[in-house]
Design an enzyme around this catalytic site. Structure first.
Site, PDB file in Angstrom:
ATOM      1  N   ARG A  20     -41.345 -70.958  -5.307  1.00  0.00           N
ATOM      2  CA  ARG A  20     -40.710 -69.779  -4.993  1.00  0.00           C
ATOM      3  C   ARG A  20     -39.325 -70.153  -4.172  1.00  0.00           C
ATOM      4  NH1 ARG A  20     -42.811 -67.295   1.130  1.00  0.00           N
ATOM      5  NH2 ARG A  20     -41.623 -69.281   1.670  1.00  0.00           N
ATOM      6  N   PHE A  60     -49.456 -61.516   4.357  1.00  0.00           N
ATOM      7  CA  PHE A  60     -49.193 -63.062   4.920  1.00  0.00           C
ATOM      8  C   PHE A  60     -50.393 -63.093   5.985  1.00  0.00           C
ATOM      9  CE2 PHE A  60     -47.740 -66.146   7.650  1.00  0.00           C
ATOM     10  CZ  PHE A  60     -47.528 -67.152   6.756  1.00  0.00           C
ATOM     11  N   TYR A  64     -36.746 -66.243  12.122  1.00  0.00           N
ATOM     12  CA  TYR A  64     -36.276 -67.760  11.739  1.00  0.00           C
ATOM     13  C   TYR A  64     -36.077 -67.706  10.045  1.00  0.00           C
ATOM     14  CZ  TYR A  64     -41.585 -68.517  11.261  1.00  0.00           C
ATOM     15  OH  TYR A  64     -42.813 -68.530  10.880  1.00  0.00           O
ATOM     16  N   LYS A  65     -36.434 -66.586   9.209  1.00  0.00           N
ATOM     17  CA  LYS A  65     -36.149 -66.615   7.798  1.00  0.00           C
ATOM     18  C   LYS A  65     -34.556 -65.995   7.673  1.00  0.00           C
ATOM     19  CE  LYS A  65     -41.103 -65.801   7.345  1.00  0.00           C
ATOM     20  NZ  LYS A  65     -41.561 -67.225   6.352  1.00  0.00           N
ATOM     21  N   ASP A  84     -44.767 -55.123   8.599  1.00  0.00           N
ATOM     22  CA  ASP A  84     -44.195 -56.680   8.922  1.00  0.00           C
ATOM     23  C   ASP A  84     -43.051 -56.632   8.264  1.00  0.00           C
ATOM     24  OD1 ASP A  84     -43.952 -59.257   8.901  1.00  0.00           O
ATOM     25  OD2 ASP A  84     -45.919 -60.001   8.976  1.00  0.00           O
TER      26      ASP A  84
END
Lengths: 416, 416
Positions: free
Chosen positions: B375, B129, B226-227, B201
């Site tokens: 996705r 990322f 937040y995911k 990560d």
């Protein structure tokens, strides 16, 4: 200022004449509390409660991922930053709301040091708010220890400290303990004359006193969202970079929100133009929404009027304490001259900690700063003159009637 | 896996047998939405809405500054960190919730590099990322540019990349685009054998797949609130430091919350013991409260059960798409073997962007990643098998009936 034989009626008359009085109803203030700690945590604006609830229920709950665009979450750092900028005399597009004050200070100090590569001294005050010094210490160690943190003990030492080796003068505009306020323009001028850049911490200034960063020609600034701005506990902080530095300046916390095209997902960093390059990670939307709402109150508050009432409040408080608590062991620890004072007043007392605990037990909320300071914040949007009268009466009563067993100071004190 | 001639009834039967089905009612999910983007922003837990409202109204509004102690705000970073730690196999007192993932990565990468002073290479993946790579780039520049960021293009290149000059192997456990999942233990073993430290990560792992940091002997980790964790938009992130490193490790963002005695207001920094030294500034209480509430749901979710359903969901989705959308231009971009796949599935399509826009217009929310990826995230706490069935029907219908005029990709896409 002499108000000998002041009366509560007189203070009630001040309230009746207060041009800012109508703002008070915009805040949630418990009935049994006299809140003189808005310099530590501002109270809840009703509009913030509503906007956070709407953000949670509608934007997050219903809008879900779509709200990044549809509710404008993506622009919160610059939108809120613009509102803060308007309050502190910043040029357009020179302020963002982001991260914590500490992190923002790290970014700005890094950027400033990089703009003065041949100089290795950071000047600050030993009495600066500690996190600022800690962050400078951490950055300095990371840079290999070639920077010196030169701490002065008294503002009068500034001229001597500003030698030609100084890269950055890093000061908090209004001191967190005493309320001492620097003359931002004069100090910035002196720093510039010495070839140094300035980095101002406005934690106790934004919303407390008029600030005009552009006129002062300040270089960098940071500040706090949760004190006078009323953005909520741990609200996002802000930072300012003078437009003249934005092209050359860079900061090391190069997160994706600082990227020119964050959603292109390029694997190499390329900073966006302008103040946006001082962002880092994904903004905390709920917290930012509360601050955004609070700033909409500030958009209607005239800072000159705020300052006039602030001075009247602090003057009245000092006069009243010295008149009604005379001989009870209190010593003014803030500048007596309002020109050099922010929007708070501190008194030293040898039993400061239990005195403040006793005040808080009666609903008069200020705070204590070791070793002996009683600290009171005055916030014209909701502090009334009669609050001050009543607070001083409680203080007098406590001092006259209590005995102290010197309880140990609890390190888990309230967050400044 | 072959499910030829699968039917919606069969999928409904999977839902009926789903041991996690009862969790769905704990989330707010709009009736007209099939939400397959919880890997980007988790939906609103009802308990988070209640707890944030209570925090705003009672803790902030009524408790004011007293809530730092009375409501336990001061301990939120370690309390929430402990709850996250339990979900990712971390030892006690080795995780804090704080700042953004980007900032936490900066802290951990700094600390890791300092523990390997004689080595100057950071190994990562070009497909990592981007913000992770950007932060490494920023830190590296700050450190004088003596570190090399060695990016591999394929996980198979790892053994060759792990030479004896490598200080840190910095990987995202589950790839944000493809869902490719590294074997954390095997890779960590390989890094350790090469004398390198690991920094994982977990943005697409925590709450998505079982993670066992202690067993893997990971050194450092960061992740996102937040995911899959459902902590709210821009929720605080987290970081992990293995207990064996905590004494020696230090990080440069030495804010006052990392101090041994923050309320003593000493002007010299002295780190607290343990994981607390990885904190920095004042925690964002409102945002932290939402994450705290969400973690109370996770405390009741068995990660092995979550993984079993997750695999069943992704397998079913792949099989169904390949069966019902055969010949319509979709190519699987995620690992076919579930062992190597996180909790998301990506398909490439030459008109990926307008296809995703058409899906979203019908309430089927996934997201698009340039240049051509559709996705989809699968989140067993609230994704139903019938949701998948219906989503694939929409996808098929769109692909069969639409023509594409190649609209330009909008850079202001949703935040991952």
């Amino acid at each position: 200022m002499t108000h000998s034989k002041m009366t509560r009626e007189e203070f009630a008359a001040f309230d009746a004449a207060d041009p800012l009085a109508s703002f008070r109803s915009e805040f949630e203030l418990p009935e049994d509390v006299i809140y003189l700690d808005g310099n530590s945590l501002g109270p809840l604006p009703r509009i913030a409660r509503e906007r956070v609830a709407a953000c949670v229920t509608h934007e997050w709950g219903n809008g879900l991922i779509r709200s990044w665009n549809d509710a404008g979450w993506i622009d919160l750092p610059t939108r809120v930053g613009g509102k803060i900028g308007a309050l502190i005399g910043a040029e357009a597009d020179s302020v963002v709301a982001a991260d914590s004050t500490s992190v923002n200070l790290f970014k700005c100090l890094s950027a400033a040091l990089a703009l003065r590569p041949d100089r290795c001294v950071i000047v600050s005050e030993e009495s600066n708010f500690p996190t600022d010094l800690y962050m400078a210490e951490g950055l300095s160690a990371l840079l290999g220890g070639r920077h010196e943190l030169r701490l002065i003990e008294d503002p009068n030492e500034l001229p001597d400290a500003l030698k030609d080796d100084v890269a950055v003068l890093m000061l908090t505009h209004v001191n967190y303990r005493t309320g001492y306020m620097h003359d931002m323009k004069a100090v910035t001028d002196a720093a510039r004359a010495a070839g140094a850049l300035t980095l101002w911490d406005l934690a106790h200034s934004a919303g407390a006193v008029p600030v005009d960063l552009a006129t002062a020609k300040a270089d960098f600034a940071v500040g706090c969202g949760y004190k006078y701005l009323n953005g909520g506990p741990g609200a996002p902080a802000f930072l300012y970079v003078a437009p003249r530095h934005q092209e050359a300046a860079s900061q090391p916390l190069t997160g994706w929100f600082a990227h020119k095209a964050p959603f292109a997902f390029d694997h190499r960093f390329a900073p966006t133009d302008g103040i946006g390059k001082f962002l880092c990670g994904t903004p905390p939307v709920l917290a930012m929404t509360a601050l955004d709402a609070a700033m909409d109150i500030w958009a209607r508050a005239d800072m000159d009027a705020v300052r006039a009432i602030s001075v009247a409040l602090t003057e009245s408080f000092i006069t009243l304490v010295e008149e009604r608590c005379a001989g009870l062991g209190l010593t003014l620890a803030s500048p007596r001259n309002a020109e050099h004072r922010g929007s708070q007043v501190s008194f030293a007392h040898e039993n400061g900690y239990p005195v403040m605990q006793a005040l808080i037990a009666r609903g008069v909320i200020g705070d204590f700063r070791a070793p002996d300071l009683l600290r009171f914040g005055f916030t014209p949007l909701y502090t009334r003159f009669t609050d001050i009268w009543d607070a001083v009466e409680h203080l007098r009563d406590i001092l006259e009637t209590s005995s102290w067993d010197q309880p140990e100071f609890h390190a888990r004190a309230a967050v400044t």
